[in-house]
Design a protein around this motif. Structure first.
Motif, PDB file in Angstrom:
ATOM      1  N   ALA A 203       0.031  12.265   5.630  1.00 34.71           N
ATOM      2  CA  ALA A 203      -0.097  11.530   6.904  1.00 34.71           C
ATOM      3  C   ALA A 203       1.263  11.214   7.527  1.00 34.71           C
ATOM      4  N   GLU A 204       1.400  11.578   8.800  1.00 37.38           N
ATOM      5  CA  GLU A 204       2.636  11.239   9.523  1.00 37.38           C
ATOM      6  C   GLU A 204       2.375  10.077  10.476  1.00 37.38           C
ATOM      7  N   HIS A 205       1.141   9.636  10.506  1.00 39.69           N
ATOM      8  CA  HIS A 205       0.781   8.548  11.419  1.00 39.69           C
ATOM      9  C   HIS A 205      -0.535   7.926  10.945  1.00 39.69           C
ATOM     10  N   ILE A 206      -0.637   6.620  11.117  1.00 41.31           N
ATOM     11  CA  ILE A 206      -1.899   5.938  10.782  1.00 41.31           C
ATOM     12  C   ILE A 206      -2.443   5.302  12.061  1.00 41.31           C
ATOM     13  N   GLN A 207      -3.717   5.530  12.322  1.00 38.95           N
ATOM     14  CA  GLN A 207      -4.382   4.868  13.456  1.00 38.95           C
ATOM     15  C   GLN A 207      -5.427   3.909  12.886  1.00 38.95           C
ATOM     16  N   ILE A 208      -5.287   2.637  13.178  1.00 38.82           N
ATOM     17  CA  ILE A 208      -6.296   1.676  12.693  1.00 38.82           C
ATOM     18  C   ILE A 208      -7.064   1.103  13.871  1.00 38.82           C
ATOM     19  N   VAL A 209      -8.362   0.962  13.683  1.00 37.50           N
ATOM     20  CA  VAL A 209      -9.230   0.440  14.734  1.00 37.50           C
ATOM     21  C   VAL A 209     -10.128  -0.649  14.139  1.00 37.50           C
ATOM     22  N   ALA A 210     -10.259  -1.743  14.844  1.00 38.31           N
ATOM     23  CA  ALA A 210     -11.088  -2.861  14.341  1.00 38.31           C
ATOM     24  C   ALA A 210     -11.335  -3.854  15.483  1.00 38.31           C
ATOM     25  N   CYS A 211     -12.084  -4.899  15.198  1.00 42.10           N
ATOM     26  CA  CYS A 211     -12.355  -5.949  16.190  1.00 42.10           C
ATOM     27  C   CYS A 211     -12.038  -7.322  15.605  1.00 42.10           C
ATOM     28  N   GLY A 212     -11.727  -8.259  16.473  1.00 41.93           N
ATOM     29  CA  GLY A 212     -11.603  -9.673  16.104  1.00 41.93           C
ATOM     30  C   GLY A 212     -10.640  -9.904  14.952  1.00 41.93           C
ATOM     31  N   THR A 213     -11.122 -10.669  13.979  1.00 41.04           N
ATOM     32  CA  THR A 213     -10.303 -11.002  12.820  1.00 41.04           C
ATOM     33  C   THR A 213      -9.843  -9.742  12.080  1.00 41.04           C
ATOM     34  N   SER A 214     -10.716  -8.767  11.959  1.00 34.54           N
ATOM     35  CA  SER A 214     -10.344  -7.521  11.267  1.00 34.54           C
ATOM     36  C   SER A 214      -9.198  -6.837  12.023  1.00 34.54           C
ATOM     37  N   TYR A 215      -9.221  -6.934  13.339  1.00 36.76           N
ATOM     38  CA  TYR A 215      -8.121  -6.376  14.155  1.00 36.76           C
ATOM     39  C   TYR A 215      -6.805  -7.086  13.823  1.00 36.76           C
ATOM     40  N   HIS A 216      -6.881  -8.392  13.639  1.00 32.03           N
ATOM     41  CA  HIS A 216      -5.654  -9.134  13.309  1.00 32.03           C
ATOM     42  C   HIS A 216      -5.112  -8.717  11.942  1.00 32.03           C
ATOM     43  N   ALA A 217      -6.017  -8.454  10.988  1.00 33.06           N
ATOM     44  CA  ALA A 217      -5.556  -7.975   9.670  1.00 33.06           C
ATOM     45  C   ALA A 217      -4.869  -6.621   9.842  1.00 33.06           C
ATOM     46  N   ALA A 218      -5.450  -5.779  10.681  1.00 30.58           N
ATOM     47  CA  ALA A 218      -4.860  -4.454  10.923  1.00 30.58           C
ATOM     48  C   ALA A 218      -3.466  -4.596  11.540  1.00 30.58           C
ATOM     49  N   LEU A 219      -3.320  -5.574  12.463  1.00 31.74           N
ATOM     50  CA  LEU A 219      -2.011  -5.767  13.109  1.00 31.74           C
ATOM     51  C   LEU A 219      -0.934  -6.138  12.083  1.00 31.74           C
ATOM     52  N   VAL A 220      -1.302  -6.974  11.119  1.00 38.42           N
ATOM     53  CA  VAL A 220      -0.321  -7.329  10.072  1.00 38.42           C
ATOM     54  C   VAL A 220       0.093  -6.057   9.329  1.00 38.42           C
ATOM     55  N   SER A 221      -0.903  -5.206   9.044  1.00 40.54           N
ATOM     56  CA  SER A 221      -0.604  -4.017   8.224  1.00 40.54           C
ATOM     57  C   SER A 221       0.294  -3.023   8.950  1.00 40.54           C
ATOM     58  N   LYS A 222       0.316  -3.081  10.272  1.00 38.77           N
ATOM     59  CA  LYS A 222       1.233  -2.193  11.020  1.00 38.77           C
ATOM     60  C   LYS A 222       2.677  -2.467  10.565  1.00 38.77           C
ATOM     61  N   TYR A 223       2.999  -3.775  10.439  1.00 37.13           N
ATOM     62  CA  TYR A 223       4.358  -4.125   9.991  1.00 37.13           C
ATOM     63  C   TYR A 223       4.600  -3.552   8.601  1.00 37.13           C
ATOM     64  N   TRP A 224       3.607  -3.632   7.756  1.00 45.17           N
ATOM     65  CA  TRP A 224       3.752  -3.158   6.373  1.00 45.17           C
ATOM     66  C   TRP A 224       3.848  -1.629   6.315  1.00 45.17           C
ATOM     67  N   PHE A 225       2.949  -0.939   7.033  1.00 42.26           N
ATOM     68  CA  PHE A 225       2.968   0.539   6.994  1.00 42.26           C
ATOM     69  C   PHE A 225       4.344   1.057   7.404  1.00 42.26           C
ATOM     70  N   GLU A 226       4.892   0.436   8.461  1.00 38.52           N
ATOM     71  CA  GLU A 226       6.138   0.977   9.000  1.00 38.52           C
ATOM     72  C   GLU A 226       7.340   0.561   8.162  1.00 38.52           C
ATOM     73  N   SER A 227       7.384  -0.722   7.734  1.00 37.78           N
ATOM     74  CA  SER A 227       8.583  -1.164   7.026  1.00 37.78           C
ATOM     75  C   SER A 227       8.578  -0.746   5.564  1.00 37.78           C
ATOM     76  N   LEU A 228       7.427  -0.582   4.964  1.00 37.70           N
ATOM     77  CA  LEU A 228       7.384  -0.302   3.525  1.00 37.70           C
ATOM     78  C   LEU A 228       7.105   1.167   3.209  1.00 37.70           C
ATOM     79  N   ALA A 229       6.126   1.739   3.913  1.00 34.36           N
ATOM     80  CA  ALA A 229       5.742   3.122   3.585  1.00 34.36           C
ATOM     81  C   ALA A 229       6.348   4.114   4.560  1.00 34.36           C
ATOM     82  N   ASP A 230       7.062   3.590   5.551  1.00 33.00           N
ATOM     83  CA  ASP A 230       7.740   4.447   6.509  1.00 33.00           C
ATOM     84  C   ASP A 230       6.780   5.355   7.277  1.00 33.00           C
ATOM     85  N   ILE A 231       5.573   4.885   7.527  1.00 36.22           N
ATOM     86  CA  ILE A 231       4.618   5.695   8.305  1.00 36.22           C
ATOM     87  C   ILE A 231       4.343   4.962   9.620  1.00 36.22           C
ATOM     88  N   PRO A 232       4.586   5.622  10.756  1.00 33.93           N
ATOM     89  CA  PRO A 232       4.245   4.980  12.031  1.00 33.93           C
ATOM     90  C   PRO A 232       2.761   4.636  12.074  1.00 33.93           C
TER      91      PRO A 232
END
Ligand code: AGP
Length: 609
Positions: free
Chosen positions: A295-324
């Motif tokens: 994977a060279e890119h991750i696309q996450i889709v969700a609603c409400g609270t689950s969307y907020h969890a996904a937003l946190v993981s964007k920081y993690w995917f990019e800073s830790l696993a180096d995947i946009p």
């Protein structure tokens, strides 16, 4: 959204229906109704606007008897909240309850009116009832054939249960986009939108698959697939304890679920951390793991609270696993023309696994050429799990409160474990990966320390419950936590709460600040604290009422209230910092006397688009 319970037995089912429909209150609703067929083959129907307790009182006054029937909670879609629009709906001998939306109901309504049918409600459900009656009376078809023929004319995602006063020995259940489960009893069988409703009567369940139609009799259940072929579906034995769906010593489910978080996180971690501190997901095959390497890119889709969890993981995917990583609200993802990135992997997040917007996004994604898809979900047999290539389960247990709490922290835990797994697969940041595993291990005990602050948090809530607005600020991966804190306050207290990235304050929201504006700032003493301090000073200079959540006191001005949070590694801190905000929103709603577990207008699982 709407809840259905139905039963066909030899005993009087009135109490069963009332008790079981009460178990579905958490789904959200605004009116409730019940219908049974009595010994004289008459349909007896009672409906009311409002809570099941009101319905119960009305029903008990009538001393009803019936051994076949159903009860329903309605969350208004077609037509206002009124007794006339409340289910069940009747057309002569046909009675129907339904969940979901019939998209072509207006056209069908015109057609049926031309055939002489009179409508007593604005609902799409009454359209179904008349359509069934029309089809049945045309050729004298059996109830099964009538249903099979009629549903060919219905568009939309729905589930329904039908009974016929002229043949009161069976119920017909249809799943077409919205879940239904059959509960198997001894010489009695049941149907419900959710097994929770039936746990007091049985532990044996059959989940209908998409397009299934079931004939449910007291002693027999026959299921036909979408091609009309009779089919065996697996019977499962539920391990959900009836006790786990009660409030226990707590006043509200939300409170109970907040306090369950150390345990639910522990359960989510269990058996997934190996002795050498690497992560293992038994649900992922080596082939699926390899997709994350590709994977060279991750696309996450969700609603409400689950969307907020996904937003946190964007920081993690990019800073830790180096995947946009991009994160999008499901209904937005489905509303535009998409250009997908090369070698992109698609992830959905959901507590219920039945959120219509998220399901729709998954279905769209399948046509777009993603490498593969994964869902992170709390409900094992849900539609999202069934339709995804693979699933990582959150082990939060059943969540009843409409405001998601323990499912959010469990989602974050799974996401962080997944990213740590990818770091290992990519042999990237191995030392950091080890640190994360260590911090995850301590997370439940740190959350317990926050619970010791509940008196202080309640005091803050008691100071702020009369406010009309509350502003939440966070920076970096704490910004989605600010968003989640604001969502919690909005949905259960009906106070306008907004969240902003701290750095964005000076670009507009600073204009809102005066001595009446409370600002809650998430400010852990981490790599971003110096920048956050600037925002605190800007608010302080304008006399805003400041509440800082941090592991270190920020001694800037004396109009700052401080809530001390235990120290935890920066990466994992978002999972800890949401807990005081959940408690804060809970105490505000408590003080305001709101219906915390069933806030107005909301549903636990949003099964309509
Ligand atoms: C959260 O408190 C809300 N009740 C709501 O935003 C919820 O998170 C959203 O509807 C998504 O639900 P899901 O996780 O079941 O897909």
């Amino acid at each position: 959204m709407c809840g259905i319970v139905a039963a066909v037995t030899k005993r009087n089912i009135i109490n069963f229906l009332l008790q079981s429909i009460k178990k579905l209150e958490y789904r959200g609703y605004d009116s409730s109704g019940l219908a049974v067929i009595n010994k004289n083959s008459d349909i007896v129907r009672i409906r009311c606007v409002g809570k099941v307790n009101v319905l119960s009182k009305k029903v008990k006054k009538k001393k009803l008897f019936g051994n076949i029937g159903f009860a329903h909670t309605r969350w208004a879609t077609h037509g206002k909240i009124s007794k006339e629009n409340t289910h069940p709906h009747i057309s002569s001998n046909i009675v129907v309850v339904h969940n979901g939306i019939i998209e072509n109901s207006s056209k069908l309504r015109i057609l049926l009116e031309k055939k002489g049918y009179t409508f007593n409600s604005d609902t799409d459900t009454e359209v179904i009832a008349h359509l069934l009656h029309l089809e049945q009376s045309k050729k004298g078809l059996s109830l099964l054939k009538t249903v099979q023929k009629s549903i060919l004319q219905l568009n939309g995602n729905y589930s329904m249960v039908v009974m016929d006063a002229k043949n009161a020995s069976k119920l017909i259940a249809v799943r077409s986009g919205s879940p239904l489960v059959i509960g198997l009893g001894i010489k009695e069988n049941f149907i419900a939108s959710d097994q929770i409703a039936l746990l007091s009567s049985t532990k044996r369940f059959i989940y209908l698959e998409e397009g299934d139609i079931a004939i449910v009799k007291a002693k027999k259940v026959n299921i036909f697939n979408k091609d009309g072929v009779i089919i065996e579906r697996d019977e499962i034995k539920s391990n959900v304890k009836y006790k786990s769906v009660s409030k226990g010593k707590y006043k509200h489910y939300m409170e109970k679920e907040i306090y369950e978080q150390p345990l639910s996180i522990q359960k989510t971690l269990n058996n997934r951390i190996k002795e050498d501190k690497t992560i293992h997901f038994s649900e992922l095959s080596p082939k699926e793991e390899n997709l994350f390497l590709k994977a060279e890119h991750i696309q996450i889709v969700a609603c409400g609270t689950s969307y907020h969890a996904a937003l946190v993981s964007k920081y993690w995917f990019e800073s830790l696993a180096d995947i946009p990583c991009d994160v999008e609200i499901a209904s937005e993802f489905s509303s535009r023309k998409l250009a997908i990135r090369k070698n992109s992997f698609f992830i959905t997040l959901s507590q219920s696994g039945e959120t219509a917007d998220t399901l729709e996004a998954l279905r769209i994604s399948k046509k777009l050429g993603y490498l593969g898809n994964l869902t992170i979900c709390n409900m094992k047999g849900s539609s999202l799990v069934k339709e995804s290539d693979c699933c990582l389960s959150t082990e939060a247990g059943i969540e009843i409160g409409v405001a998601s709490t323990k499912s959010f922290t469990a989602q974050l835990t799974v996401l962080l474990m997944l990213i740590t797994k990818i770091m290992h697969l990519k042999r990237k940041n191995i030392m950091i990966a080890k640190k994360i595993v260590k911090s995850l291990h301590y997370l439940p005990s740190k959350i317990k320390k926050i619970f010791k602050k509940n008196t202080l948090i309640e005091k803050v809530a008691n100071n702020l419950y009369r406010k009309k607005n509350i502003l939440f600020l966070g920076r970096g991966s704490q910004y989605p936590i600010a968003l989640e804190g604001a969502l919690k306050v909005k949905e259960i207290s009906y106070i306008h709460a907004e969240a902003y990235p701290s750095g964005e304050l000076k670009h507009g929201p600073l204009a809102l600040i005066d001595k009446n504006m409370p600002v809650i700032i998430i400010a852990p003493n981490d790599s971003l604290i110096e920048k956050t301090k600037k925002s605190i000073q800007e608010i302080s200079a304008r006399e805003g009422k400041i509440y800082v959540l941090s592991d270190k006191e920020v001694n800037l001005e004396n109009n700052i209230n401080f809530i001390k949070i235990p120290y935890i590694e920066e990466i994992i801190a978002p999972i800890l910092y949401i807990v005081p905000l959940q408690l804060f929103s809970y105490y505000i709603a408590l003080k305001k006397g709101k219906n915390i577990d069933q806030p107005r207008n909301l549903a636990k699982s949003v099964t309509v688009e």
